[in-house]
Design an enzyme around this catalytic site. Structure first.
Site, mmCIF file in Angstrom:
data_model
loop_
_atom_site.group_PDB
_atom_site.id
_atom_site.type_symbol
_atom_site.label_atom_id
_atom_site.label_comp_id
_atom_site.label_asym_id
_atom_site.label_seq_id
_atom_site.Cartn_x
_atom_site.Cartn_y
_atom_site.Cartn_z
ATOM 1 N N PRO A 1 0.802 -1.219 0.000
ATOM 2 C CA PRO A 1 0.000 0.000 0.000
ATOM 3 C C PRO A 1 0.838 1.273 0.000
ATOM 4 C CG PRO A 1 -0.182 -1.138 2.106
ATOM 5 C CD PRO A 1 0.635 -1.997 1.212
ATOM 6 N N GLU A 2 0.805 1.978 -1.103
ATOM 7 C CA GLU A 2 1.345 3.325 -1.181
ATOM 8 C C GLU A 2 0.150 4.244 -1.402
ATOM 9 O OE1 GLU A 2 4.798 3.461 -3.808
ATOM 10 O OE2 GLU A 2 5.184 1.338 -3.448
ATOM 11 N N HIS B 1 -5.442 -13.084 10.812
ATOM 12 C CA HIS B 1 -4.734 -11.894 11.291
ATOM 13 C C HIS B 1 -5.669 -10.700 11.450
ATOM 14 C CE1 HIS B 1 -0.973 -14.016 10.964
ATOM 15 N NE2 HIS B 1 -1.262 -14.352 9.728
ATOM 16 N N ARG C 1 1.502 -8.998 8.620
ATOM 17 C CA ARG C 1 2.824 -8.721 9.199
ATOM 18 C C ARG C 1 2.785 -7.709 10.337
ATOM 19 N NH1 ARG C 1 5.658 -8.307 3.251
ATOM 20 N NH2 ARG C 1 4.458 -10.042 2.501
#
Length: 300
Positions: free
Chosen positions: A2-3, A99, A119
């Site tokens: 994600p940018e 997650h 993560r």
DNA sequence: CTATTCACCTGGGTGC
DNA sequence: TGCACCCAGGTGAATA
């Protein structure tokens, strides 16, 4: 990863599905997702309960929801997606993702909003809102202000407040490698490794070139290319390589098909046919055309 | 003060 | 099949 374009896709989705709704409760699992919320996950969940979502705003890769909590001035729920964070809209009966670190339920029932992050480089924090001191001539773009924890982040190229000539002046004073500066969120925000490589390829500039060695017109063109490539990516839903980056409905974007440099190692340059090279730079992969983007003298 | 490095984290891929 | 290892990389604290 994600940018800016990917975060903007998520922001639009959240705006569509969550604005105006009132949080019933937030189920936070583990300590890590709220590690940037200094008072801890319990405090975060307590203060969000009963809060109404007023807006979804963004600067660079930082997304925040403006929340009218029951007992205080409007607060910003800052959401950073990190490397692998997702905000998903799911019905309550959908199986909990492995997650899923935070699940928001609302007083009007389905759907839930879930923060899922494999993560856990991303996270959530509730902070005060401060006036946007970078607003300049573009006051009103962030009517609720900017989260206090985001005030150090520079304007991004899609903001009206973005002052391109001022950024070029700053770059021109630095001897640092231009790619490092493109990735520095205190100089210009929203650009990550993918769009840095794409902008450098489009501008025919090697990322190791000292910024001060480039002319102001070249620096200007580079930033315009960064703006263009992120805008083009946004138009097709962002860049996805796998299921890690998806919009709030779990769908991928299509810009990976349009990449000219990033991840194209060994493929012919679409301009000149020379094979794209990969080099490690700043402990990151850099992808470039050795013909179109000659390395500076003495690099490597 | 500025510039640079590194820890944080997990799953997919690879080589033996 | 198993296992050690590498790789992806945004951020901010630590270090030079």
């Amino acid at each position: 990863m994600p940018e800016l374009p990917e975060v903007e896709v998520v922001r639009r989705g959240v705006a569509q599905h969550a604005i105006g709704r009132t949080i019933a409760q937030v189920d936070i699992r583990g300590d890590r997702v709220a590690r940037r919320h200094v008072a801890g996950p319990m405090d975060l969940a307590d203060r969000l309960a009963g809060g109404q979502l007023l807006a979804a705003d963004r600067r660079g890769k930082y997304l925040w929801l403006v929340v009218q909590t029951p007992d205080e001035d409007p607060q910003a729920l800052v959401v950073h997606l990190g490397m692998s964070g997702q905000l998903l809209v799911d019905p309550a009966q959908a199986p909990r993702q492995k997650h899923a670190h935070a699940i928001f339920t609302f007083t009007d029932g389905d759907p839930q909003l879930r923060f899922v992050d494999q993560r856990t480089f991303g996270g959530l924090a509730l902070t005060d809102l401060a006036p946007d001191h970078r607003g300049g001539a573009a006051q009103g773009e962030h009517p609720h202000g900017i989260p206090a924890s985001v005030t150090h982040i520079a304007a991004d190229p899609l903001e009206a407040a973005f002052d391109l000539p001022a950024v070029v002046r700053v770059l021109k004073t630095k001897d640092t490698a231009i790619k490092r500066l493109l990735l520095d969120q205190n100089v210009v925000s929203g650009i990550g490794n993918i769009y840095a490589d794409e902008a450098l390829w489009r501008a025919k500039i090697h990322g190791a070139r000292p910024a001060s060695s480039l002319t102001k017109p070249a620096l200007t063109r580079l930033l315009e290319h960064a703006t263009d490539v992120m805008t083009a990516a946004l138009d097709v839903g962002g860049t996805s390589f796998d299921a890690l980056y998806v919009n709030i409905n779990g769908q991928s974007g299509y810009f990976d098909r349009s990449l000219d440099a990033y991840g194209q190692t060994g493929q012919p340059c679409t301009r000149c046919g020379t094979l794209i090279q990969r080099e490690v730079f700043m402990n990151r992969s850099s992808h470039f055309c050795p013909m179109c983007q000659p390395a500076p003298r003495g690099s490597r």
